[in-house]
Scaffold this motif. Sequence first.
Motif, PDB file in Angstrom:
ATOM      1  N   ASN A 298       0.855  -1.189   0.000  1.00  0.00           N
ATOM      2  CA  ASN A 298       0.000   0.000   0.000  1.00  0.00           C
ATOM      3  C   ASN A 298       0.890   1.237   0.000  1.00  0.00           C
ATOM      4  O   ASN A 298       1.558   1.534   0.982  1.00  0.00           O
ATOM      5  CB  ASN A 298      -0.897  -0.019   1.241  1.00  0.00           C
ATOM      6  N   GLU A 299       0.899   1.975  -1.114  1.00  0.00           N
ATOM      7  CA  GLU A 299       1.832   3.097  -1.265  1.00  0.00           C
ATOM      8  C   GLU A 299       1.522   4.251  -0.324  1.00  0.00           C
ATOM      9  O   GLU A 299       2.346   5.153  -0.163  1.00  0.00           O
ATOM     10  CB  GLU A 299       1.856   3.563  -2.722  1.00  0.00           C
ATOM     11  N   ASN A 300       0.333   4.265   0.273  1.00  0.00           N
ATOM     12  CA  ASN A 300       0.049   5.278   1.275  1.00  0.00           C
ATOM     13  C   ASN A 300       0.801   4.982   2.572  1.00  0.00           C
ATOM     14  O   ASN A 300       0.916   5.839   3.441  1.00  0.00           O
ATOM     15  CB  ASN A 300      -1.454   5.323   1.569  1.00  0.00           C
ATOM     16  N   ARG A 301       1.301   3.746   2.663  1.00  0.00           N
ATOM     17  CA  ARG A 301       2.002   3.331   3.878  1.00  0.00           C
ATOM     18  C   ARG A 301       3.479   3.060   3.628  1.00  0.00           C
ATOM     19  O   ARG A 301       4.310   3.311   4.496  1.00  0.00           O
ATOM     20  CB  ARG A 301       1.351   2.062   4.431  1.00  0.00           C
ATOM     21  N   PHE A 302       3.814   2.534   2.462  1.00  0.00           N
ATOM     22  CA  PHE A 302       5.195   2.122   2.213  1.00  0.00           C
ATOM     23  C   PHE A 302       5.547   2.309   0.742  1.00  0.00           C
ATOM     24  O   PHE A 302       4.762   1.967  -0.139  1.00  0.00           O
ATOM     25  CB  PHE A 302       5.386   0.648   2.611  1.00  0.00           C
ATOM     26  N   ARG A 303       6.717   2.842   0.488  1.00  0.00           N
ATOM     27  CA  ARG A 303       7.167   3.102  -0.885  1.00  0.00           C
ATOM     28  C   ARG A 303       7.497   1.796  -1.593  1.00  0.00           C
ATOM     29  O   ARG A 303       8.270   0.982  -1.097  1.00  0.00           O
ATOM     30  CB  ARG A 303       8.417   3.982  -0.860  1.00  0.00           C
ATOM     31  N   LYS A 304       6.916   1.617  -2.780  1.00  0.00           N
ATOM     32  CA  LYS A 304       7.173   0.386  -3.525  1.00  0.00           C
ATOM     33  C   LYS A 304       8.623   0.291  -3.972  1.00  0.00           C
ATOM     34  O   LYS A 304       9.191  -0.797  -4.027  1.00  0.00           O
ATOM     35  CB  LYS A 304       6.240   0.299  -4.740  1.00  0.00           C
ATOM     36  N   ASP A 305       9.227   1.448  -4.315  1.00  0.00           N
ATOM     37  CA  ASP A 305      10.626   1.388  -4.752  1.00  0.00           C
ATOM     38  C   ASP A 305      11.536   0.932  -3.621  1.00  0.00           C
ATOM     39  O   ASP A 305      12.551   0.275  -3.854  1.00  0.00           O
ATOM     40  CB  ASP A 305      11.101   2.735  -5.328  1.00  0.00           C
ATOM     41  N   LEU A 306      11.169   1.205  -2.370  1.00  0.00           N
ATOM     42  CA  LEU A 306      11.955   0.719  -1.241  1.00  0.00           C
ATOM     43  C   LEU A 306      11.715  -0.777  -1.026  1.00  0.00           C
ATOM     44  O   LEU A 306      12.651  -1.515  -0.698  1.00  0.00           O
ATOM     45  CB  LEU A 306      11.605   1.499   0.030  1.00  0.00           C
ATOM     46  N   ILE A 307      10.473  -1.235  -1.234  1.00  0.00           N
ATOM     47  CA  ILE A 307      10.195  -2.667  -1.116  1.00  0.00           C
ATOM     48  C   ILE A 307      11.069  -3.453  -2.083  1.00  0.00           C
ATOM     49  O   ILE A 307      11.683  -4.453  -1.727  1.00  0.00           O
ATOM     50  CB  ILE A 307       8.703  -2.973  -1.402  1.00  0.00           C
ATOM     51  N   TYR A 308      11.124  -2.982  -3.345  1.00  0.00           N
ATOM     52  CA  TYR A 308      11.948  -3.676  -4.341  1.00  0.00           C
ATOM     53  C   TYR A 308      13.423  -3.672  -3.929  1.00  0.00           C
ATOM     54  O   TYR A 308      14.153  -4.634  -4.162  1.00  0.00           O
ATOM     55  CB  TYR A 308      11.795  -3.026  -5.716  1.00  0.00           C
ATOM     56  N   ARG A 309      13.852  -2.582  -3.292  1.00  0.00           N
ATOM     57  CA  ARG A 309      15.254  -2.457  -2.914  1.00  0.00           C
ATOM     58  C   ARG A 309      15.617  -3.429  -1.781  1.00  0.00           C
ATOM     59  O   ARG A 309      16.708  -4.002  -1.774  1.00  0.00           O
ATOM     60  CB  ARG A 309      15.527  -1.012  -2.477  1.00  0.00           C
ATOM     61  N   ILE A 310      14.697  -3.628  -0.828  1.00  0.00           N
ATOM     62  CA  ILE A 310      15.026  -4.451   0.345  1.00  0.00           C
ATOM     63  C   ILE A 310      14.610  -5.904   0.173  1.00  0.00           C
ATOM     64  O   ILE A 310      14.947  -6.750   1.002  1.00  0.00           O
ATOM     65  CB  ILE A 310      14.360  -3.894   1.630  1.00  0.00           C
ATOM     66  N   ASN A 311      13.890  -6.222  -0.895  1.00  0.00           N
ATOM     67  CA  ASN A 311      13.257  -7.539  -1.010  1.00  0.00           C
ATOM     68  C   ASN A 311      13.733  -8.299  -2.239  1.00  0.00           C
ATOM     69  O   ASN A 311      12.941  -8.697  -3.081  1.00  0.00           O
ATOM     70  CB  ASN A 311      11.731  -7.370  -1.041  1.00  0.00           C
ATOM     71  N   THR A 312      15.051  -8.521  -2.344  1.00  0.00           N
ATOM     72  CA  THR A 312      15.537  -9.389  -3.415  1.00  0.00           C
ATOM     73  C   THR A 312      15.003 -10.799  -3.199  1.00  0.00           C
ATOM     74  O   THR A 312      14.564 -11.471  -4.125  1.00  0.00           O
ATOM     75  CB  THR A 312      17.080  -9.418  -3.431  1.00  0.00           C
ATOM     76  N   VAL A 313      15.050 -11.241  -1.949  1.00  0.00           N
ATOM     77  CA  VAL A 313      14.502 -12.545  -1.568  1.00  0.00           C
ATOM     78  C   VAL A 313      13.732 -12.363  -0.271  1.00  0.00           C
ATOM     79  O   VAL A 313      14.168 -11.614   0.606  1.00  0.00           O
ATOM     80  CB  VAL A 313      15.620 -13.590  -1.348  1.00  0.00           C
ATOM     81  N   GLU A 314      12.597 -13.032  -0.133  1.00  0.00           N
ATOM     82  CA  GLU A 314      11.852 -12.959   1.114  1.00  0.00           C
ATOM     83  C   GLU A 314      11.802 -14.328   1.782  1.00  0.00           C
ATOM     84  O   GLU A 314      11.806 -15.363   1.106  1.00  0.00           O
ATOM     85  CB  GLU A 314      10.435 -12.437   0.884  1.00  0.00           C
ATOM     86  N   ILE A 315      11.793 -14.310   3.096  1.00  0.00           N
ATOM     87  CA  ILE A 315      11.627 -15.532   3.885  1.00  0.00           C
ATOM     88  C   ILE A 315      10.447 -15.302   4.810  1.00  0.00           C
ATOM     89  O   ILE A 315      10.430 -14.322   5.564  1.00  0.00           O
ATOM     90  CB  ILE A 315      12.888 -15.859   4.705  1.00  0.00           C
ATOM     91  N   ILE A 316       9.456 -16.166   4.744  1.00  0.00           N
ATOM     92  CA  ILE A 316       8.274 -16.044   5.599  1.00  0.00           C
ATOM     93  C   ILE A 316       8.404 -17.056   6.737  1.00  0.00           C
ATOM     94  O   ILE A 316       8.419 -18.261   6.514  1.00  0.00           O
ATOM     95  CB  ILE A 316       6.986 -16.289   4.804  1.00  0.00           C
ATOM     96  N   VAL A 317       8.525 -16.545   7.960  1.00  0.00           N
ATOM     97  CA  VAL A 317       8.662 -17.408   9.130  1.00  0.00           C
ATOM     98  C   VAL A 317       7.258 -17.765   9.618  1.00  0.00           C
ATOM     99  O   VAL A 317       6.474 -16.871   9.941  1.00  0.00           O
ATOM    100  CB  VAL A 317       9.458 -16.712  10.251  1.00  0.00           C
ATOM    101  N   PRO A 318       6.920 -19.041   9.691  1.00  0.00           N
ATOM    102  CA  PRO A 318       5.547 -19.435  10.023  1.00  0.00           C
ATOM    103  C   PRO A 318       5.231 -19.232  11.499  1.00  0.00           C
ATOM    104  O   PRO A 318       6.131 -19.320  12.354  1.00  0.00           O
ATOM    105  CB  PRO A 318       5.512 -20.923   9.665  1.00  0.00           C
TER     106      PRO A 318
END
Length: 453
Positions: A298-318
């Motif tokens: 949600n761009e009103n909350r978080f910049r998409k360009d920053l998401i792409y920068r920090i999220n080369t790979v994601e790990i979801i901890v259950p």
Amino acid sequence: MGLLKANILAIDDDIDVLTAVRLLLKTEVKEVVTEKNPENISSLITSRSFDLVLLDMNFKASVSTGNEGLYWLKQIKELKPEISVIMITAYGDIDLAVRSLKEGASDFIVKPWHNERLVTTISNTLREKSGKSSNVNHQSQNAKANSNIIGESEVMLDIFTRINKIAPTDANILVLGENGTGKDLVAKAIHEKSLRSKQPFIRVDVGALTETLFESELFGHKKGAYTDAKDDRTGRFEAADGGTLFLDEIGNISLQQQSKLLTALQNRHITRLGSNESVPVDIRLICATNLPLSELANENRFRKDLIYRINTVEIIVPPLRKRKEDIVLLTEYFASIYSTKYFKTNISFSAAALQKLKRYHFPGNVRELQYIIERVIIMAEGNVIEPDDLTFSPIESPNQNEMDGNTETRLSALEKSTILKVIDKNSGNITKAAKELGLTRTALYRRLNKYEN
């Protein structure tokens, strides 16, 4: 099988990569065959004997599925299932490479690679193939990525595999998961298995930083930069130079803070407050948040360009309720720690007590289980823990369908009383109170607002 007896086929449409592989391995193995066109894979592996294939993930060939490496991996495994395959990938395709492990690949290597690591990866793969490494040792290695991450459930074994594969790269990692699931342990495990393991691991709870402190904490300041800046200060970026910077609660920072962070990550330079000097920094970035990725988008909350920068790979901890197979293992682990800490000996849990733990839904996840076990060890009067000895935390309310209205009212009152006592104990410091309660500041504020309404 030793390297010197191995026949290896390397397939990549980049002639420079093939040349580098041939030169590196020519004195290490019996024979290295290189091939630029993946269309020739079938004829090569059926007409000759290969022990291992190095296979690129992407080709400019007639097959354009977007994941050519997986296509050719499947072809190899159908024709010669006994051949070990190591995938060659770039940072951006790590998720795809991890998927290739489930499709039959033995391992993957990220380019540009360190020559020593490539030789080690090939050697380990051949050794496993020949059966010289025992299955017990192999399972033990995969059962935990770090001595502090405990789990044998399928979902945790998948995470350990991702950690082992991703850690040696410099890819930016985003760790997602509910509070109390152990995101910080995942970040530390990635660092410990990385090529930066002997360098600093710097953790920052950015969600707890005010607008004023954000720049000073991350980028540092010069003496006199603002009223309370009595000395020069090195920021966390500089402190993590050469190592890993772990930004926890990244989802709670403001848009203004996001902009400043993005600039630093793009330029790989920081400027201390009160200075005009630009300082280069070399960091591996890991971020964590309890927000789902869909909410971050949600761009009103978080910049998409920053998401792409920090999220080369994601790990979801259950959450713990999704890995109940690990509850007994975790219980034994925490019991061992706290039995030693509180000088209790021969503590064990009855089958009924363990069953009670397995039935519980653990809204506070592993952190809640840890507190439950510590509490029961402290209060234990005998050596065997029974169901009645176990009490669950009132901080997190159970699922709505697990209680009636009267129970909910009583729990709400108990929760409010507990929270107010902890806040009073910490002299009104919300950050410290939230930490003691195992909550984020945002979650604690939500609860306080609920009681005021």
